[in-house]
Design a protein around this motif. Sequence first.
Motif, PDB file in Angstrom:
ATOM      1  N   LYS A  77       0.838  -1.190   0.000  1.00  0.00           N
ATOM      2  CA  LYS A  77       0.000   0.000   0.000  1.00  0.00           C
ATOM      3  C   LYS A  77       0.877   1.247   0.000  1.00  0.00           C
ATOM      4  N   HIS A  78       0.392   2.296  -0.636  1.00  0.00           N
ATOM      5  CA  HIS A  78       1.168   3.516  -0.825  1.00  0.00           C
ATOM      6  C   HIS A  78       1.666   4.086   0.500  1.00  0.00           C
ATOM      7  N   GLU A  79       0.772   4.147   1.497  1.00  0.00           N
ATOM      8  CA  GLU A  79       1.174   4.706   2.792  1.00  0.00           C
ATOM      9  C   GLU A  79       2.221   3.834   3.481  1.00  0.00           C
ATOM     10  N   GLY A  80       2.083   2.492   3.313  1.00  0.00           N
ATOM     11  CA  GLY A  80       3.062   1.583   3.903  1.00  0.00           C
ATOM     12  C   GLY A  80       4.441   1.789   3.299  1.00  0.00           C
ATOM     13  N   LYS A  81       4.476   1.956   1.982  1.00  0.00           N
ATOM     14  CA  LYS A  81       5.751   2.229   1.312  1.00  0.00           C
ATOM     15  C   LYS A  81       6.349   3.529   1.809  1.00  0.00           C
ATOM     16  N   ASN A  82       5.533   4.544   1.966  1.00  0.00           N
ATOM     17  CA  ASN A  82       6.042   5.853   2.409  1.00  0.00           C
ATOM     18  C   ASN A  82       6.591   5.790   3.843  1.00  0.00           C
ATOM     19  N   ILE A  83       5.937   4.990   4.692  1.00  0.00           N
ATOM     20  CA  ILE A  83       6.456   4.823   6.055  1.00  0.00           C
ATOM     21  C   ILE A  83       7.837   4.179   5.999  1.00  0.00           C
ATOM     22  N   PHE A  84       7.980   3.169   5.159  1.00  0.00           N
ATOM     23  CA  PHE A  84       9.286   2.500   5.036  1.00  0.00           C
ATOM     24  C   PHE A  84      10.342   3.475   4.529  1.00  0.00           C
ATOM     25  N   LEU A  85       9.993   4.283   3.551  1.00  0.00           N
ATOM     26  CA  LEU A  85      10.939   5.264   3.024  1.00  0.00           C
ATOM     27  C   LEU A  85      11.350   6.265   4.102  1.00  0.00           C
ATOM     28  N   GLU A 377      -2.177   9.844  13.400  1.00  0.00           N
ATOM     29  CA  GLU A 377      -1.742   9.235  12.140  1.00  0.00           C
ATOM     30  C   GLU A 377      -1.594   7.725  12.286  1.00  0.00           C
ATOM     31  N   ILE A 378      -1.049   7.300  13.410  1.00  0.00           N
ATOM     32  CA  ILE A 378      -0.849   5.863  13.651  1.00  0.00           C
ATOM     33  C   ILE A 378      -2.195   5.144  13.758  1.00  0.00           C
ATOM     34  N   ASP A 379      -3.165   5.761  14.440  1.00  0.00           N
ATOM     35  CA  ASP A 379      -4.503   5.172  14.522  1.00  0.00           C
ATOM     36  C   ASP A 379      -5.133   5.074  13.145  1.00  0.00           C
ATOM     37  N   ASP A 380      -4.880   6.063  12.294  1.00  0.00           N
ATOM     38  CA  ASP A 380      -5.401   6.051  10.931  1.00  0.00           C
ATOM     39  C   ASP A 380      -4.767   4.917  10.120  1.00  0.00           C
ATOM     40  N   PHE A 381      -3.459   4.712  10.279  1.00  0.00           N
ATOM     41  CA  PHE A 381      -2.771   3.591   9.606  1.00  0.00           C
ATOM     42  C   PHE A 381      -3.377   2.259  10.042  1.00  0.00           C
ATOM     43  N   ARG A 382      -3.703   2.174  11.329  1.00  0.00           N
ATOM     44  CA  ARG A 382      -4.256   0.924  11.856  1.00  0.00           C
ATOM     45  C   ARG A 382      -5.654   0.678  11.287  1.00  0.00           C
ATOM     46  N   THR A 383      -6.422   1.727  11.186  1.00  0.00           N
ATOM     47  CA  THR A 383      -7.786   1.609  10.623  1.00  0.00           C
ATOM     48  C   THR A 383      -7.735   1.144   9.179  1.00  0.00           C
ATOM     49  N   LYS A 384      -6.735   1.601   8.437  1.00  0.00           N
ATOM     50  CA  LYS A 384      -6.591   1.239   7.018  1.00  0.00           C
ATOM     51  C   LYS A 384      -5.835  -0.078   6.817  1.00  0.00           C
ATOM     52  N   ASN A 385      -5.493  -0.756   7.910  1.00  0.00           N
ATOM     53  CA  ASN A 385      -4.736  -2.020   7.870  1.00  0.00           C
ATOM     54  C   ASN A 385      -3.347  -1.858   7.250  1.00  0.00           C
ATOM     55  N   ILE A 386      -2.790  -0.664   7.355  1.00  0.00           N
ATOM     56  CA  ILE A 386      -1.406  -0.453   6.935  1.00  0.00           C
ATOM     57  C   ILE A 386      -0.471  -1.101   7.962  1.00  0.00           C
ATOM     58  N   ILE A 387      -0.879  -1.030   9.217  1.00  0.00           N
ATOM     59  CA  ILE A 387      -0.143  -1.662  10.312  1.00  0.00           C
ATOM     60  C   ILE A 387      -1.118  -2.506  11.118  1.00  0.00           C
ATOM     61  N   LYS A 388      -0.569  -3.370  11.980  1.00  0.00           N
ATOM     62  CA  LYS A 388      -1.434  -4.148  12.875  1.00  0.00           C
ATOM     63  C   LYS A 388      -1.536  -3.415  14.186  1.00  0.00           C
TER      64      LYS A 388
END
Length: 388
Positions: A77-85, A377-388
């Motif tokens: 996912k785009h947001e997951g890639k951006n977090i890694f970057l 932001e972290i709660d939003d990532f969790r809602t979108k299943n970007i993170i567990k």
Amino acid sequence: MPAQNPLRGIKVLDLTRLLPGPMCTLHLADMGAEVIKIEEPITGDYARRMPPVQIENSSFFLAVNRNKCSVTLDLTKHEGKNIFLKLSETSDVIVEGFRPGVVAKLGIDYEIIKNINPKIIYCSITGYGQTGPYRNKAGHDINYCGYTGILKPEKDSKRPSIPNFQIADIAGGALNAAMAILAALVFQKTTDKGQYLDISMMDGVLAHSTTSLAGLNYKDADILTGRLACYNIYETADSRFIALGALEFKFWKLFCETIERDHLIPFHLVFGKEARKVYDEIASIFKINTLAHWMNIFQDVDCCISPVLPLNESLNNEQVQARNMVVNHNHTSDGNVIQFALPIKSSGFNFKIRKPAPLLGEDTEKILISAGYTKKEIDDFRTKNIIK
């Protein structure tokens, strides 16, 4: 008082799974590096469920992932890639073990990362490397050993035996990668420049087959695979085994004198029928008494002889115990975990388990907060299943 861990302050992003990559980063973590294990949010590293499972996690996973953090991240996912970057901007090393081309498709390959962090050391561990006709082939340790002449026929058999040790995964992959990363870190600290490391497990195991290469064109040069009586394995009366490694003449002479067979002394490095005759005579002698009897006979005889131990006996061996090579550590969810210590003794630092193998994603929020993300932001990532 020992100094601080040698890799303290080094941050490693670990994208690897199973054995070669995690074993490489285990050594880096044990020497003080901050290793952040990036895992897929639902299942994580496949090794977490590899039998035998202790309680919640595989015993194998628990052994090779201590001293690491776990961050869940959906890199598709785009947001997951951006977090890694973003995490890459402040990292020193990235280790990945996907097939060639996968990290490029995800948009997190070396060419992308070096533009945001020119000092990055980017290490790819694969079976066959980034080039060549096999680059995209699937494989495991048995395949890399099969290609490189490692799998040898068992004694008196045409069937090759499978070693009880993942030679290509560890010697060809994990250790070569760790060595290359450490060399690159020295270069990085002296030049401020990063680099890309292409580690092939097939290359690695082939390059360490130097004794086989030396004897390639000599009929009787393959001396370490059971062709010599002085370098062989013998069965005892109680169906146990003894390993004899008397390659040097002085050791062979002492061995023959100890078993009262002085007439065998001239037949040290003989081959073929002569070797078979010597082997059979020694084999018949060892079959007369038990392993314990022979170990008592050879206790003070310095001729390169040892018992062949199963692992459970090895763990309790006096030399292993004296070197503190077996450690027990309490894990949050899995109770007592038995594992091996770092096999390096240093006057500069003391090895210790600072942190048990992480639960899946247990450090995600902490790592993202330290990278500058807000709780919202972290709660939003969790809602979108970007993170567990």
